[in-house]
Motif scaffolding. Structure first.
Motif, short mmCIF file in Angstrom:
data_model
loop_
_atom_site.label_atom_id
_atom_site.label_comp_id
_atom_site.label_asym_id
_atom_site.label_seq_id
_atom_site.Cartn_x
_atom_site.Cartn_y
_atom_site.Cartn_z
N THR A 78 29.14 11.86 20.48
CA THR A 78 28.32 10.65 20.59
C THR A 78 29.16 9.37 20.64
O THR A 78 28.61 8.28 20.79
CB THR A 78 27.33 10.55 19.41
OG1 THR A 78 28.07 10.48 18.18
CG2 THR A 78 26.42 11.78 19.37
N VAL A 104 28.17 20.51 23.83
CA VAL A 104 27.90 19.09 23.58
C VAL A 104 28.62 18.19 24.57
O VAL A 104 28.52 16.96 24.46
CB VAL A 104 28.27 18.71 22.13
CG1 VAL A 104 27.33 19.38 21.14
CG2 VAL A 104 29.71 19.04 21.81
N PHE A 107 26.53 15.41 26.10
CA PHE A 107 26.46 14.03 25.61
C PHE A 107 27.38 13.14 26.45
O PHE A 107 27.02 12.01 26.80
CB PHE A 107 26.87 13.97 24.14
CG PHE A 107 25.85 14.48 23.18
CD1 PHE A 107 25.03 13.61 22.48
CD2 PHE A 107 25.69 15.84 22.98
CE1 PHE A 107 24.09 14.08 21.58
CE2 PHE A 107 24.76 16.34 22.09
CZ PHE A 107 23.95 15.45 21.39
N THR A 122 21.94 21.75 26.04
CA THR A 122 23.14 21.67 25.22
C THR A 122 22.96 22.69 24.11
O THR A 122 22.01 23.47 24.11
CB THR A 122 23.35 20.25 24.67
OG1 THR A 122 24.61 20.17 23.99
CG2 THR A 122 22.24 19.86 23.69
N ASP A 129 19.18 15.65 19.07
CA ASP A 129 20.00 14.43 19.09
C ASP A 129 20.24 13.96 20.51
O ASP A 129 20.22 12.75 20.79
CB ASP A 129 21.33 14.68 18.40
CG ASP A 129 21.20 14.90 16.90
OD1 ASP A 129 20.20 14.41 16.32
OD2 ASP A 129 22.07 15.57 16.31
N LEU A 130 20.46 14.91 21.43
CA LEU A 130 20.68 14.52 22.82
C LEU A 130 19.43 13.88 23.40
O LEU A 130 19.51 12.85 24.09
CB LEU A 130 21.07 15.75 23.66
CG LEU A 130 21.31 15.50 25.15
CD1 LEU A 130 22.49 14.55 25.36
CD2 LEU A 130 21.54 16.81 25.89
N HIS A 134 19.39 10.01 24.57
CA HIS A 134 19.26 9.81 26.02
C HIS A 134 17.84 10.20 26.45
O HIS A 134 17.63 11.27 27.03
CB HIS A 134 20.30 10.62 26.78
CG HIS A 134 21.71 10.25 26.45
ND1 HIS A 134 22.33 9.13 26.96
CD2 HIS A 134 22.63 10.84 25.63
CE1 HIS A 134 23.56 9.04 26.49
NE2 HIS A 134 23.76 10.06 25.68
N VAL A 139 15.53 17.36 28.00
CA VAL A 139 16.37 18.34 27.32
C VAL A 139 15.59 19.63 27.07
O VAL A 139 14.53 19.60 26.45
CB VAL A 139 16.92 17.78 26.00
CG1 VAL A 139 17.80 18.81 25.30
CG2 VAL A 139 17.69 16.49 26.24
N THR A 153 24.47 21.92 33.30
CA THR A 153 24.77 21.80 31.87
C THR A 153 24.59 23.17 31.24
O THR A 153 23.74 23.95 31.68
CB THR A 153 23.83 20.79 31.17
OG1 THR A 153 22.46 21.11 31.48
CG2 THR A 153 24.11 19.37 31.62
#
Length: 339
Positions: A78, A104, A107, A122, A129-130, A134, A139, A153
């Motif tokens: 991050t 990750v 990110f 991810t 969190d991703l 964003h 996701v 990804t």
């Protein structure tokens, strides 16, 4: 040759760095030629990889010459991108270069803005969190990798190899990809997605809520044939009121919570016993083996038998110790000496 540039940023995760190097380097054409040229790039002269440091022979300028760029994850994904990285990646994307992230590394990829409006994945533990960091990226935490065409990804760890084998198959066909898979000692296609690795915790309920005694009773009696009416009777309320209160306090319905509890029981039995699937279906509280298989695959993403094969636990491989000066792509590895 197809040039693959692997970008090693500071605090790069060692497995994320090595997986694409080894997988692409295992590929061979039918005549024995190597179809890929792998180059490890970095921003600074030396890059920390935790237990060791690496010295990459190429800089950011090599990204402009690559056909594929791979972004391994870092220990602090991050954090801000080093100067020049986002610009180099966006320029490569504008020229049609394929870009893929590992774990990750999504990110880092998302920080360039290139994944905005795209579906991505991810490591499942970092997916929330991703998505929060964003919001323009869709996701999906349940899959091993996502291929949007130019941008790819992958999920955590071994999913990097799944994605690399997928790219080899797209580039040179199934036979070349199958050879790379055999040399890597992994299947070309794995059953299920990332969902089979997600730890499905008991749905949370704040301590002291009115549902807490009922949740404990459901956990203890998940193996029994329970209907919504049975659960409502235990709670001393109507089915309609139970559904409303249950959703308010747990975020799900009584039957959905019960199904998850039964799947968790089934996972434990598959991992720790030799009981046949039919017996586990009864022990976990499913009405029939068919209902068990359907529900298990819906929640976990794979069949009970495939889950058992994956999680009965093969003995860990032993790894040697020591240093090597140079590796694939001219990568130099330095391991600190023990005093």
């Amino acid at each position: 040759m197809h040039t693959v540039a692997v970008l090693a940023l500071d605090q790069v995760i060692p497995f994320d760095l090595s997986a694409p190097i080894d997988t692409f380097n295992w590929a061979r054409l039918p005549d024995g030629r190597a179809p890929y040229r792998v180059r490890v790039c970095s921003v600074t002269e030396e890059v920390s990889a935790g237990a060791f440091t690496v010295r990459a022979p190429y800089g950011l300028d090599a990204l402009a010459e690559a056909d594929t760029i791979v972004l391994p994850g870092t220990a602090d994904p991050t954090g801000p991108l080093p100067p020049g990285v986002a610009e180099a990646l966006r320029a490569a994307a504008a020229n049609g270069t394929r870009i893929a992230s590992i774990c990750v590394g999504a990110f880092l990829f998302a920080a360039t803005g290139l994944l905005d409006g795209q579906r991505a994945t991810t490591h499942w533990i970092a997916a929330g969190d991703l998505a929060a960091l964003h919001p323009a990226v869709t996701v999906d935490p349940n899959v091993l990798y996502v291929d949007n065409g130019q941008f790819l990804t992958s999920a955590g760890a071994a999913a990097a190899m799944d994605m690399c084998l997928h790219m080899i198959r797209k580039d040179y066909g199934s036979a070349v990809a199958a050879h790379a898979a055999r040399m890597s000692v992994v299947p070309l296609e794995r059953e299920g997605g990332q969902a089979q690795f997600i730890v499905h915790d008991r749905p949370p309920a704040p301590a002291g809520t009115t549902m807490e005694p009922l949740l404990e009773w459901l956990e203890e009696n998940a193996g029994h044939d329970l209907t919504l009416e049975d659960i409502a009777a235990r709670a001393g309320t109507s089915a309609r009121t139970l559904n409303r209160r249950f959703r308010e306090q747990t975020g799900t319905t009584p039957l959905q919570w019960l199904h998850r509890a039964r799947v968790r029981t089934a996972q434990h039995l598959l991992e720790n016993t030799d009981h046949p699937v039919e017996r586990i279906a009864v022990q976990a509280g499913f009405g029939s083996p068919t209902a068990f298989r359907d529900r298990f695959k819906r929640v976990v993403g794979t069949s009970p038998q495939a889950y058992r094969r994956a999680f009965r636990g093969a003995p860990p491989r032993e790894s040697g110790t020591g240093s090597r000066e140079t590796g694939a792509g001219g990568l130099e590895v330095r391991v600190p000496q023990q005093s």
